[in-house]
Design an enzyme around this catalytic site. Structure first.
Site, PDB file in Angstrom:
ATOM      1  N   GLY A 126      36.983  11.578  36.438  1.00  0.00           N
ATOM      2  CA  GLY A 126      37.248  11.176  35.060  1.00  0.00           C
ATOM      3  C   GLY A 126      37.103  12.307  34.060  1.00  0.00           C
ATOM      4  CG  HIS A 179      40.257  18.752  32.210  1.00  0.00           C
ATOM      5  ND1 HIS A 179      41.042  19.410  33.125  1.00  0.00           N
ATOM      6  CD2 HIS A 179      39.021  18.673  32.765  1.00  0.00           C
ATOM      7  CE1 HIS A 179      40.307  19.741  34.172  1.00  0.00           C
ATOM      8  NE2 HIS A 179      39.076  19.288  33.985  1.00  0.00           N
ATOM      9  CG  HIS A 215      41.488  15.867  35.834  1.00  0.00           C
ATOM     10  ND1 HIS A 215      40.632  16.044  34.783  1.00  0.00           N
ATOM     11  CD2 HIS A 215      40.726  15.887  36.954  1.00  0.00           C
ATOM     12  CE1 HIS A 215      39.401  16.177  35.236  1.00  0.00           C
ATOM     13  NE2 HIS A 215      39.424  16.091  36.546  1.00  0.00           N
ATOM     14  CD  GLN A 265      31.260  14.619  44.149  1.00  0.00           C
ATOM     15  OE1 GLN A 265      31.930  13.747  44.698  1.00  0.00           O
ATOM     16  NE2 GLN A 265      31.811  15.688  43.599  1.00  0.00           N
ATOM     17  CG  ASP A 276      36.180  22.054  42.389  1.00  0.00           C
ATOM     18  OD1 ASP A 276      35.112  22.585  42.067  1.00  0.00           O
ATOM     19  OD2 ASP A 276      36.781  21.257  41.654  1.00  0.00           O
ATOM     20  CB  SER A 294      34.844  17.443  33.273  1.00  0.00           C
ATOM     21  OG  SER A 294      36.030  17.010  33.878  1.00  0.00           O
TER      22      SER A 294
HETATM   23  O1  PAF Z   1      36.692  17.391  42.437  1.00  0.00           O
HETATM   24  C1  PAF Z   1      36.234  16.292  42.059  1.00  0.00           C
HETATM   25  O2  PAF Z   1      36.414  15.860  40.924  1.00  0.00           O
HETATM   26  C2  PAF Z   1      35.397  15.475  43.024  1.00  0.00           C
HETATM   27  O3  PAF Z   1      34.641  16.290  43.849  1.00  0.00           O
HETATM   28  C3  PAF Z   1      36.221  14.482  43.866  1.00  0.00           C
HETATM   29  C4  PAF Z   1      37.190  15.201  44.788  1.00  0.00           C
HETATM   30  C5  PAF Z   1      36.981  13.549  42.944  1.00  0.00           C
HETATM   31  C6  PAF Z   1      35.281  13.638  44.731  1.00  0.00           C
HETATM   32  O4  PAF Z   1      34.354  12.939  43.980  1.00  0.00           O
END
Ligand code: PAF
Length: 274
Positions: A28, A31, A34, A58, A147, A183
């Site tokens: 969420g 930005h 995404h 996580q 990432d 974010s």
């Molecule tokens: O990159 C992310 O925003 C998160 O690690 C993901 C892949 C949505 C998993 O929660």
């Protein structure tokens, strides 16, 4: 657009989709970064599913889970405007039960760099991505190269578990000054934003050195570290191959140069693929 807040609602909406399905998982606070994934997935598939779920497994003890930006209303609007077919916004209870069966990150690749700084982070990330891929049954899932280690591990999970989804790596999106979008950038003050540019500038310098013929990863790392002096604390500068093994010499077409540093409140990461 269907907003599915339960597994049942998602399954029902998914069953009504026909043709290829693209999937963009997110936490969420959407930005432009995404949006570039969403746009690409929209173009390449008949149907599009986006998830917004701040996955607690996580985040490590003491990390910013509670403070993580949440913008549900804005995210819904953005997804509507982006012609998303299903927006999956589950609660934690929908996604997890007590005493779960877990999948773990690989012992080496999952525990270097980000995995060394955030031990356990990738276990939780892979766990939720596995759940989301199983639930959405997408043909293609889109992840940002920002990432980089996350992306490499997801590709390995899909390979190791013979999952039938194609993982599509997508380019890093930057603001006009070069700062990689995240974010967490909203935590940066104007002054910190300027200092945060040292991450992308150090990567630019590294790229220029490679283009000028420099192969030594030691020399490149040293030059980058000098440029990163304006960050508050550098966690790592690393030059690895696509399997995340350290390199002595840059291998064109098989190298990722990564940096992680604290600037003010947030910990920022950035990288370049060479
Ligand atoms: O990159 C992310 O925003 C998160 O690690 C993901 C892949 C949505 C998993 O929660």
């Amino acid at each position: 657009m269907v907003i599915a807040r339960t597994i049942e609602a998602l399954r029902e909406a998914r069953a009504s989709l026909g043709g290829s399905v693209g999937f963009v998982p997110t936490m969420g606070a959407l930005h432009e970064g995404h949006l570039s994934l969403i746009r690409r997935a929209r173009e390449e598939n008949v149907c599009l599913i986006v998830s917004v779920f701040v996955n607690p497994t996580q985040f490590l003890e003491g990390e910013d889970l509670d403070a993580y930006p949440r913008r549900d209303e804005a995210d819904i609007k953005i997804c509507e405007l982006s012609k998303v077919d299903i927006l999956f916004m589950p609660t934690i209870d929908q996604m997890y039960e007590q005493d779960e069966l877990c999948i773990g990150a690989p012992a080496v690749r999952g525990y270097v760099l980000e995995g060394a700084k955030r031990p356990g982070h990738f276990d939780g990330m892979l766990q939720v991505v596995m759940k989301l891929l199983n639930l959405t049954q997408a043909d293609r899932a889109y992840f940002g190269k920002k990432d980089a280690q996350q992306l490499a591990l997801i590709m390995q999970m899909v390979r190791n578990y013979f999952m039938g989804v194609e993982i599509i790596p997508c380019e890093i999106v930057r603001d006009s000054k070069g700062l990689a979008l995240s974010s967490r950038n909203i935590y940066l003050t104007a002054e910190e934003k300027k200092r945060a540019l040292s991450l992308s500038q150090s990567l630019k310098k590294a790229t220029e050195m490679v283009m000028a013929g420099e192969k030594s990863t030691q020399a490149i790392t040293k030059a980058m570290e000098t440029m990163l002096e304006s960050a508050d604390r550098v966690e790592y500068v690393a030059i690895v191959n696509r399997a995340f093994e350290p390199l002595q010499e840059v291998e064109i077409g098989n190298t990722i140069i990564l940096v992680a540093a604290w600037v003010g409140k947030p910990r920022l990461i950035d990288n370049v693929w060479i």
